[in-house]
Write an enzyme that holds these catalytic residues in place. Structure first.
Site, PDB file in Angstrom:
ATOM      1  CD  GLU A 232      -4.063  -7.413   3.912  1.00  0.00           C
ATOM      2  OE1 GLU A 232      -4.924  -6.914   4.419  1.00  0.00           O
ATOM      3  OE2 GLU A 232      -2.742  -7.067   3.961  1.00  0.00           O
TER       4      GLU A 232
ATOM      5  CD  GLU B  99      -3.064  -1.062   2.131  1.00  0.00           C
ATOM      6  OE1 GLU B  99      -3.048  -0.321   3.037  1.00  0.00           O
ATOM      7  OE2 GLU B  99      -3.832  -2.004   2.135  1.00  0.00           O
TER       8      GLU B  99
END
EC number: 3.2.1.39
Length: 504
Positions: A264, A119
């Site tokens: 995820e 991220e």
């Protein structure tokens, strides 16, 4: 020589036939922010007792990678955000990283993907963002230098905040502030055949909109659905909507063919008082229904017929993670190796068989005429996520063919009904199902149920033709129904026959 070539192509052909037990699209995140985790050797035994085929690590722990050697479990390893500056500025650092974290273990340990950073685009650190692509490129070059460039892919992981628009899914687009940085990264992924990794979390979507109808939509439970105003497609779950929004965003930048991997996704089993939706029941429903949805092989509305590789967060609860209580409660398993809740991942020797079909009720639960595929898919996901053994409708199972939503939903609905108290509401599925006295069993696919004069589903009874088997899948033979040989199998038989006549 010609025979060797023929056998080579035959092996390639056979490799495309699905295994009855392999589920390469289901993975799990193996986080280590905890001080009470079992040793890697015990974790590997746990994984081998499940149908989990892939593991994502956030780093490159040598003990774990080594423990997974020889298991066939695919491994994703990660270069930390803190590694990115050196990987970007110094090709030798990338070479050393590969020498330390890949070469000692590969190919015994099945490393498939390296994620460079997690991220980073959302980090609000412009220097780190600018270093991401050069770091990925240097890792790729280091792999190519040891002839692993085509065998191990390189990517980076993004959160859903990378999107500027996601509703409706067909209007998905990347946020303007990320598009410049993304263009080079997407070109890299396209050039190397690497996936775009994303972290969709319906759990957080529900927290921002905690209505009952939103919860059902997020948990893959029967609901009214949401219609994409541009395409007219009805979405029955948030996961598909989020993944398709990412697909649309990729398409909008000219990278429609870049594969999506869900790095995820998960649901917390507990949380603080202000964390709505965090419960064992909801976590079991989300993860169980997600797994059933992936196993159905239906894909998403914009990417039909192909399940998206998905890594569930997480293998264990991690007791040292900072933040709200939910951050420490995403695990499928406790650190004593027992299940937090059962989502049907344990291996079963009966996954390719149907139940004995003993007479247990007066009827079978089947889809109503007129029920849409979207409605039936939601019912299928819900039934298989609530303790029903849906192994028979997975690849290799006795009821997998015909491989369509109607047939699979019919089997799952009936299995749920037979295990229930058999009240009218147990065969409702949001008004998409009804009880019939006609036995829907066919060939070796036995639907439990029956009773009275309807004829049981046992092996000795003559089952009537299952009307949920499409006409192009069956033909009558001596009064019974027999599946047509698929075109792939026909090709295989012809191919083998030619080899026999030419070389024998």
């Amino acid at each position: 020589m010609a025979l060797s070539i023929s056998i080579y192509f035959l092996l390639i052909f056979l490799s495309h036939f699905p295994s009855s037990h392999a589920e390469p699209f289901i993975g799990v995140n193996y986080g280590q922010v905890a001080d009470n985790l079992p040793p890697p050797s015990e974790t590997v035994k746990l994984l081998q007792s499940t149908s989990i085929q892939k593991v994502r690590l956030y780093g490159a722990d040598p003990a774990i990678i080594k423990a997974l050697a020889g298991t066939g479990v695919g491994i994703v390893i990660g270069a930390a955000n803190g590694d990115v500056p050196s990987l970007a500025s110094d090709p030798n650092a990338a070479t050393q990283w590969i020498n330390s974290n890949v070469l000692p273990f590969y190919p015994a340990s099945k490393i498939m993907l390296i994620t460079v950073g997690n991220e980073i685009l959302m980090s609000n650190d412009p220097n780190l963002v600018n270093q991401l692509l050069p770091a990925m490129q240097n890792v790729q070059k280091a792999l190519e230098a040891v002839s692993l460039g085509g065998k191990i892919k390189v990517s980076t992981v993004n959160s859903m905040t990378v999107l500027g628009s996601s509703d409706p899914p067909s209007s998905g687009s990347f946020a303007a502030g990320y598009q410049t940085g993304l263009k080079g990264i997407l070109q890299f992924l396209s050039d190397t055949g690497s996936p775009f990794a994303i972290n969709p979390y319906p759990f957080f979507a529900y927290q921002s909109d905690p209505r009952p109808e939103t919860l059902a939509f997020c948990l893959f439970e029967p609901n009214a659905g949401r219609v994409d105003s541009k395409t007219g497609i009805k979405y029955t779950n948030m996961f598909d909507a989020q993944v398709d929004a990412v697909h649309s965003a990729l398409k909008s930048m000219g990278f429609e063919k870049v594969e999506i991997v869900v790095a995820e996704t998960g649901w917390a089993s507990r949380g603080d008082a202000n964390e709505v939706g965090a419960s064992v029941d909801n976590a079991k429903a989300y993860n169980g229904n997600l797994i059933a949805h992936l196993r159905s092989m239906v894909g998403t509305p914009l990417m039909p017929g192909k399940p998206v590789d998905t890594y569930i967060f997480a293998l264990y609860d991690e007791n040292l993670k900072p933040g709200p209580s939910s951050e420490r409660a995403f695990g499928l398993f406790k650190t004593d190796l027992s299940m937090v809740y059962d989502v049907g991942l344990a291996k079963s020797s009966s996954s390719s068989q149907t139940p004995s079909g003993k007479v247990t009720s007066s009827g079978w639960c089947v889809p109503k005429k007129g029920a849409t595929n979207e409605e039936l898919q939601a019912s299928l996901d819900w039934a298989c996520g609530h303790g029903i053994d849906c192994g028979a409708i997975q690849p290799g199972g006795a009821c997998f063919e015909p491989n369509n939503v109607v047939s699979h939903a019919a089997y799952a609905m009936n299995m749920y009904f037979q295990k229930s108290p058999k009240q009218p509401t147990d065969c409702d599925f949001s008004k998409t199902a009804t009880v019939t006295s006609q036995n829907p069993s066919y060939n070796n696919c036995v639907y439990p149920g029956g009773g009275g004069g309807g004829g049981g589903g046992g092996g000795g009874s003559k089952a009537v033709m299952n009307k949920y088997v499409s006409s192009d899948k069956v033909e009558k033979k001596n009064g019974a129904t027999e599946p047509k040989v698929s075109s792939s199998l026909s090709f295989l038989l012809i191919f083998l026959s030619l080899i026999f006549h030419v070389y024998m």
